[in-house]
Design a protein around this motif. Structure first.
Motif, PDB file in Angstrom:
ATOM      1  N   ALA A   1       0.815  -1.210   0.000  1.00  0.00           N
ATOM      2  CA  ALA A   1       0.000   0.000   0.000  1.00  0.00           C
ATOM      3  C   ALA A   1       0.849   1.260   0.000  1.00  0.00           C
ATOM      4  O   ALA A   1       0.511   2.246  -0.662  1.00  0.00           O
ATOM      5  N   ALA A   2       1.948   1.240   0.713  1.00  0.00           N
ATOM      6  CA  ALA A   2       2.780   2.431   0.837  1.00  0.00           C
ATOM      7  C   ALA A   2       3.379   2.867  -0.498  1.00  0.00           C
ATOM      8  O   ALA A   2       3.812   4.016  -0.644  1.00  0.00           O
ATOM      9  N   SER A   3       3.402   1.975  -1.461  1.00  0.00           N
ATOM     10  CA  SER A   3       3.998   2.291  -2.761  1.00  0.00           C
ATOM     11  C   SER A   3       3.014   2.923  -3.733  1.00  0.00           C
ATOM     12  O   SER A   3       3.410   3.350  -4.821  1.00  0.00           O
ATOM     13  N   TYR A   4       1.744   2.970  -3.364  1.00  0.00           N
ATOM     14  CA  TYR A   4       0.743   3.553  -4.253  1.00  0.00           C
ATOM     15  C   TYR A   4       0.573   5.034  -3.940  1.00  0.00           C
ATOM     16  O   TYR A   4       0.345   5.406  -2.800  1.00  0.00           O
ATOM     17  N   GLY A   5       0.659   5.860  -4.966  1.00  0.00           N
ATOM     18  CA  GLY A   5       0.646   7.300  -4.739  1.00  0.00           C
ATOM     19  C   GLY A   5      -0.707   7.962  -4.851  1.00  0.00           C
ATOM     20  O   GLY A   5      -0.892   9.085  -4.382  1.00  0.00           O
ATOM     21  N   TYR A   6      -1.661   7.260  -5.455  1.00  0.00           N
ATOM     22  CA  TYR A   6      -2.980   7.853  -5.666  1.00  0.00           C
ATOM     23  C   TYR A   6      -4.042   6.943  -5.068  1.00  0.00           C
ATOM     24  O   TYR A   6      -4.030   5.738  -5.313  1.00  0.00           O
ATOM     25  N   TRP A   7      -4.969   7.563  -4.332  1.00  0.00           N
ATOM     26  CA  TRP A   7      -5.999   6.815  -3.628  1.00  0.00           C
ATOM     27  C   TRP A   7      -7.369   7.453  -3.810  1.00  0.00           C
ATOM     28  O   TRP A   7      -7.477   8.680  -3.886  1.00  0.00           O
ATOM     29  N   GLY A   8      -8.383   6.603  -3.832  1.00  0.00           N
ATOM     30  CA  GLY A   8      -9.744   7.105  -3.779  1.00  0.00           C
ATOM     31  C   GLY A   8     -10.133   7.399  -2.349  1.00  0.00           C
ATOM     32  O   GLY A   8      -9.362   7.178  -1.415  1.00  0.00           O
ATOM     33  N   GLN A   9     -11.359   7.871  -2.190  1.00  0.00           N
ATOM     34  CA  GLN A   9     -11.821   8.273  -0.857  1.00  0.00           C
ATOM     35  C   GLN A   9     -12.344   7.095  -0.056  1.00  0.00           C
ATOM     36  O   GLN A   9     -12.543   7.207   1.155  1.00  0.00           O
ATOM     37  N   GLY A  10     -12.570   5.968  -0.711  1.00  0.00           N
ATOM     38  CA  GLY A  10     -13.055   4.778  -0.027  1.00  0.00           C
ATOM     39  C   GLY A  10     -14.561   4.626  -0.140  1.00  0.00           C
ATOM     40  O   GLY A  10     -15.293   5.614  -0.198  1.00  0.00           O
TER      41      GLY A  10
END
Length: 124
Positions: A108-117
């Protein structure tokens, strides 16, 4: 500005199905790995499923055989079809995009873009 927006969460009975979708805007991710993660209170965010730029897929053991990840590079979207849902699948689900092109990871720490969930609740 890059945005990932999830949709499709909700309440479902055990054994039921849900389909989550995630639409990206602000940049294209056709050369990047996309993933789905989930998190429950007090626990770390955990990898659920990932799909590479070329369509290669990987799943965590708890969801293997029940969940299917797919992507549409033309629409810049990633989806997660969840079947045979169990109460232990209850969590907030996040889509994520890897910043680095042609890089494969489930961390997870390697992903730079995230949705709001989006909340998924499996309960009778």
């Amino acid at each position: 500005q890059v945005q990932l927006v999830e949709s499709g969460g909700g309440l479902v009975q055990p054994g039921g199905s849900l389909r989550l979708s995630c639409a990206a805007s602000g940049r294209t991710f056709s050369s990047n790995m996309l993933g789905w993660f989930r998190q429950t209170p007090g626990k770390e965010r955990e990898f659920v499923a990932g799909i590479t730029w070329s369509g290669g897929v990987t799943y965590s053991d708890p969801v293997k055989g029940r969940f299917t990840i797919s992507r549409d590079n033309a629409k810049n979207t990633v989806s997660l079809q969840m079947n045979s849902l169990k109460p232990e699948d209850t969590a907030v689900y996040y889509c994520a995009a890897q910043q680095r092109r042609y890089f494969t990871t489930t961390e997870a720490a390697s992903y730079g873009y995230w949705g709001q969930g989006t909340q998924v609740t499996v309960s009778s």
